[in-house]
Design a protein around this motif. Structure first.
Motif, short mmCIF file in Angstrom:
data_model
loop_
_atom_site.label_atom_id
_atom_site.label_comp_id
_atom_site.label_asym_id
_atom_site.label_seq_id
_atom_site.Cartn_x
_atom_site.Cartn_y
_atom_site.Cartn_z
N ASN A 25 0.83 -1.20 0.00
CA ASN A 25 0.00 0.00 0.00
C ASN A 25 0.87 1.26 0.00
O ASN A 25 0.65 2.18 -0.78
CB ASN A 25 -0.92 -0.02 1.22
N PHE A 26 1.86 1.30 0.88
CA PHE A 26 2.75 2.46 0.93
C PHE A 26 3.57 2.59 -0.35
O PHE A 26 3.79 3.70 -0.83
CB PHE A 26 3.68 2.38 2.14
N ALA A 27 4.02 1.48 -0.90
CA ALA A 27 4.78 1.53 -2.15
C ALA A 27 3.93 2.08 -3.28
O ALA A 27 4.41 2.89 -4.09
CB ALA A 27 5.31 0.14 -2.50
N ALA A 28 2.68 1.68 -3.36
CA ALA A 28 1.79 2.18 -4.41
C ALA A 28 1.50 3.66 -4.22
O ALA A 28 1.40 4.41 -5.20
CB ALA A 28 0.49 1.39 -4.41
N ILE A 29 1.39 4.10 -2.99
CA ILE A 29 1.14 5.53 -2.73
C ILE A 29 2.34 6.35 -3.16
O ILE A 29 2.20 7.39 -3.83
CB ILE A 29 0.81 5.76 -1.24
N PHE A 30 3.54 5.90 -2.81
CA PHE A 30 4.74 6.66 -3.16
C PHE A 30 5.03 6.64 -4.66
O PHE A 30 5.62 7.58 -5.19
CB PHE A 30 5.95 6.15 -2.39
N MET A 31 4.61 5.59 -5.35
CA MET A 31 4.81 5.52 -6.80
C MET A 31 3.70 6.23 -7.56
O MET A 31 3.78 6.38 -8.78
CB MET A 31 4.91 4.06 -7.25
N GLY A 32 2.66 6.63 -6.87
CA GLY A 32 1.56 7.33 -7.52
C GLY A 32 0.57 6.41 -8.20
O GLY A 32 -0.20 6.85 -9.05
#
Length: 69
Positions: A25-32
């Protein structure tokens, strides 16, 4: 394998699944790339962790009451 051992092992695996979904979830948020359904992905393992954790927390109290009575 008895019921308590199975529950403890499933709690461990659920914690791993929960941690991986939060990291994803955090990785997807940071990658947009975050979509709205991704925010709800950690909730099912979290609810299962809550139920298994509460069972393991209260199990000694219930077994003590049975043996004392």
């Amino acid at each position: 394998m008895n019921w308590n051992a199975f529950l403890r092992q499933s709690h461990r695996w659920l914690s791993l699944v929960f941690t991986l979904t939060v990291i994803a979830n955090f990785a997807a948020i940071f990658m947009g790339l975050a979509v709205e359904w991704l925010y709800y992905l950690p909730l099912p393992p979290l609810f299962l962790l809550m139920f298994t954790g509460l069972y393991m927390f209260f199990r000694p109290y219930f077994s003590r009451r049975r043996t004392a009575g």
